[in-house]
Design an enzyme around this catalytic site. Structure first.
Site, PDB file in Angstrom:
ATOM      1  N   SER A  31     -17.255 -17.093 -16.684  1.00 56.91           N
ATOM      2  CA  SER A  31     -16.882 -15.740 -17.538  1.00 56.91           C
ATOM      3  C   SER A  31     -18.077 -15.661 -17.756  1.00 56.91           C
ATOM      4  O   SER A  31     -19.080 -15.857 -17.487  1.00 56.91           O
ATOM      5  CB  SER A  31     -16.856 -17.165 -18.918  1.00 56.91           C
ATOM      6  OG  SER A  31     -17.491 -17.744 -19.149  1.00 56.91           O
ATOM      7  N   GLU A  59      -0.272   3.395 -16.257  1.00 57.61           N
ATOM      8  CA  GLU A  59       1.257   2.700 -16.696  1.00 57.61           C
ATOM      9  C   GLU A  59       1.920   3.927 -17.613  1.00 57.61           C
ATOM     10  O   GLU A  59       1.041   4.814 -18.119  1.00 57.61           O
ATOM     11  CB  GLU A  59       1.743   1.252 -17.530  1.00 57.61           C
ATOM     12  CG  GLU A  59       0.435   0.365 -16.794  1.00 57.61           C
ATOM     13  CD  GLU A  59       0.391  -1.020 -18.258  1.00 57.61           C
ATOM     14  OE1 GLU A  59       0.684  -0.951 -19.302  1.00 57.61           O
ATOM     15  OE2 GLU A  59      -0.252  -2.303 -17.486  1.00 57.61           O
ATOM     16  N   GLY A  93     -11.491 -16.866 -22.819  1.00 65.41           N
ATOM     17  CA  GLY A  93     -10.354 -17.148 -24.179  1.00 65.41           C
ATOM     18  C   GLY A  93      -9.524 -17.694 -24.288  1.00 65.41           C
ATOM     19  O   GLY A  93      -9.590 -18.883 -23.921  1.00 65.41           O
ATOM     20  N   THR A 133     -20.717 -16.808 -19.994  1.00 66.59           N
ATOM     21  CA  THR A 133     -21.618 -17.233 -20.315  1.00 66.59           C
ATOM     22  C   THR A 133     -20.982 -18.677 -19.952  1.00 66.59           C
ATOM     23  O   THR A 133     -19.506 -19.162 -19.579  1.00 66.59           O
ATOM     24  CB  THR A 133     -22.322 -17.674 -21.739  1.00 66.59           C
ATOM     25  OG1 THR A 133     -21.393 -17.907 -21.982  1.00 66.59           O
ATOM     26  CG2 THR A 133     -23.300 -16.727 -21.799  1.00 66.59           C
ATOM     27  N   ARG A 168      -6.158  -6.388 -17.487  1.00 69.52           N
ATOM     28  CA  ARG A 168      -5.409  -4.757 -17.696  1.00 69.52           C
ATOM     29  C   ARG A 168      -5.544  -4.224 -16.890  1.00 69.52           C
ATOM     30  O   ARG A 168      -6.839  -4.814 -15.896  1.00 69.52           O
ATOM     31  CB  ARG A 168      -6.714  -4.214 -18.662  1.00 69.52           C
ATOM     32  CG  ARG A 168      -6.951  -4.277 -20.347  1.00 69.52           C
ATOM     33  CD  ARG A 168      -5.519  -3.359 -21.150  1.00 69.52           C
ATOM     34  NE  ARG A 168      -5.457  -3.465 -22.306  1.00 69.52           N
ATOM     35  CZ  ARG A 168      -4.862  -4.006 -23.516  1.00 69.52           C
ATOM     36  NH1 ARG A 168      -3.998  -4.982 -22.709  1.00 69.52           N
ATOM     37  NH2 ARG A 168      -4.766  -4.081 -24.719  1.00 69.52           N
ATOM     38  N   ASP A 179       1.225  -7.954 -13.964  1.00 70.44           N
ATOM     39  CA  ASP A 179       2.375  -7.332 -15.277  1.00 70.44           C
ATOM     40  C   ASP A 179       1.512  -6.376 -15.830  1.00 70.44           C
ATOM     41  O   ASP A 179       1.915  -5.498 -17.047  1.00 70.44           O
ATOM     42  CB  ASP A 179       2.083  -8.303 -16.647  1.00 70.44           C
ATOM     43  CG  ASP A 179       2.592  -7.894 -17.901  1.00 70.44           C
ATOM     44  OD1 ASP A 179       3.951  -7.878 -18.127  1.00 70.44           O
ATOM     45  OD2 ASP A 179       2.018  -8.107 -19.065  1.00 70.44           O
ATOM     46  N   HIS A 181       4.353  -4.622 -17.963  1.00 73.53           N
ATOM     47  CA  HIS A 181       3.914  -5.082 -19.371  1.00 73.53           C
ATOM     48  C   HIS A 181       4.195  -6.067 -20.180  1.00 73.53           C
ATOM     49  O   HIS A 181       4.520  -5.261 -21.485  1.00 73.53           O
ATOM     50  CB  HIS A 181       2.708  -3.560 -19.100  1.00 73.53           C
ATOM     51  CG  HIS A 181       1.565  -3.659 -20.436  1.00 73.53           C
ATOM     52  ND1 HIS A 181       0.495  -2.256 -20.414  1.00 73.53           N
ATOM     53  CD2 HIS A 181       0.730  -4.663 -21.363  1.00 73.53           C
ATOM     54  CE1 HIS A 181      -0.369  -3.958 -20.853  1.00 73.53           C
ATOM     55  NE2 HIS A 181       0.081  -4.417 -21.745  1.00 73.53           N
ATOM     56  N   ILE A 222      -2.804 -10.329 -15.754  1.00 73.87           N
ATOM     57  CA  ILE A 222      -2.525 -10.254 -17.549  1.00 73.87           C
ATOM     58  C   ILE A 222      -3.240 -10.044 -18.633  1.00 73.87           C
ATOM     59  O   ILE A 222      -2.971  -9.543 -19.557  1.00 73.87           O
ATOM     60  CB  ILE A 222      -1.618 -11.692 -18.075  1.00 73.87           C
ATOM     61  CG1 ILE A 222      -3.121 -12.756 -17.530  1.00 73.87           C
ATOM     62  CG2 ILE A 222      -1.049 -12.017 -16.612  1.00 73.87           C
ATOM     63  CD1 ILE A 222      -2.611 -14.004 -18.116  1.00 73.87           C
ATOM     64  N   ILE A 233      -6.595 -17.003 -24.667  1.00 72.76           N
ATOM     65  CA  ILE A 233      -5.856 -16.324 -23.223  1.00 72.76           C
ATOM     66  C   ILE A 233      -5.954 -17.788 -22.317  1.00 72.76           C
ATOM     67  O   ILE A 233      -4.568 -18.096 -21.603  1.00 72.76           O
ATOM     68  CB  ILE A 233      -4.883 -15.387 -22.788  1.00 72.76           C
ATOM     69  CG1 ILE A 233      -4.534 -14.793 -24.418  1.00 72.76           C
ATOM     70  CG2 ILE A 233      -4.251 -15.112 -21.835  1.00 72.76           C
ATOM     71  CD1 ILE A 233      -3.861 -13.109 -23.631  1.00 72.76           C
TER      72      ILE A 233
END
Length: 315
Positions: free
Chosen positions: A176, A263, A155, A178, A234, A258, A281, A232, A157
């Site tokens: 991904s 957390e 996407g 697709t 979750r 990160d 994070h 980077i 990022i």
């Protein structure tokens, strides 16, 4: 709009600017300042019309159902995995996030983590500070330039990470939902295949039920003892216990993290490992980006209460 009650879950430590701008416009109820949060929500349930959340705190079905006047949830984050989107759709509650403005910072952090792990930047810094350099040179490390970078989730990022890695002459591959035939990058139909064919694996996809623990033992073993994992996304993208085991046993070459499952709790077994770099994070943690995110939160709230189109609608 100063008579509109807005419940904010974003503490001052995350964005003092957001708190300041909310205070200018709304009657702000700051959940983190009260000892009995459940009672506080109950006492104000009939007046709260908006929630401001963030990547670590959103609105589950119970909270949404407890606020009969709730109209909008404006999240100080791109990810909306902490918000029950299905419940929001059922009740006609609008949801917004803060895409685009944090893309560059998060992509920068991904490359920074890869460099820090492979070139042992943090460990080298400690080596100098501790006086060990006077006793001998630091050991050789691993080159980043030219290594194959695999990206899970292409996407905004993911594409920004790819663009930066290309500047280091890194071949790019991806997984991904697709295939994206308009891109020149190599596509792999499974994460295991991607991990088997890259040196650095970057997690940059949204967290969904399908992507929870997308990094499991099989993927980690496919990446192997010379591979590096960068997360980077979750914390729940990674099976943390399997990651810890692989790093301790030498089945994975290194990791730059990160985000974490619980957390701010981080597995203490990682603290002593020189091939692991840990960040709190902080992917979007620059003044410029956090302020831009805050502006989006504010503008979406203003648009909603002025009956104008939302800037970044999710629901």
């Amino acid at each position: 709009m100063d008579s509109i009650d807005v419940l904010t879950l974003v503490p001052t430590s995350i964005s003092a600017y957001l708190e300041q701008e909310l205070d200018k416009r709304f009657n702000v109820l700051k959940l983190w300042t009260v000892p009995n949060k459940t009672q506080f929500i109950k006492d104000n349930s009939s007046s709260i019309r908006a929630i401001v959340g963030h990547g670590g705190a959103g609105a589950d079905a119970e909270l949404i159902d407890s606020l009969p006047k709730l109209e909008i949830i404006s999240s100080f984050s791109v990810g909306t995995d902490k918000i029950d989107l299905k419940k929001c759709k059922e009740k006609g509650i609008r949801v917004t996030n803060t895409p685009d403005v944090l893309t560059d910072d998060v992509a920068d952090i991904a490359i920074g983590l890869a460099l820090a792990v492979m070139r042992r930047l943090c460990e080298s810094d400690r080596y100098v500070r501790s006086g060990l350099w006077k006793k001998g040179d630091y050991k050789l490390t691993t080159k980043f330039t030219g290594k194959t970078v695999g990206i899970i989730g292409l996407g905004r990022i993911g594409k920004a990470v790819a663009k930066r890695a290309e500047a280091f002459s890194c071949p790019i591959a991806y997984f991904s939902r697709t295939e994206k035939p308009e891109l020149k990058y190599k596509y792999y139909p499974t994460v295991v295949e991607l991990a088997s064919n890259c040196d650095v694996l970057v997690v940059a996809c949204p967290l969904t039920e399908e992507t929870r623990h997308i990094i499991n033992r099989e993927v980690i073993d496919s990446l192997g003892p010379k591979g590096v994992l960068i997360n980077i996304g979750r914390g729940h993208h990674v099976d943390e216990s399997e990651l810890v085991s692989a790093l301790l046993e030498g089945r994975l070459g290194g990791a730059g993290l990160d985000v974490y499952q619980n957390e701010p709790e981080v597995p203490e077994q990682l603290f002593g490992l020189e091939n692991v770099v840990l960040l709190p994070h902080a992917g979007s943690g620059t003044t410029e980006t956090r302020n831009a995110m805050a502006d989006l939160v504010i503008w979406n709230l203003e648009a909603h209460f002025l009956n104008k189109p939302l800037l970044t609608p999710v629901v």
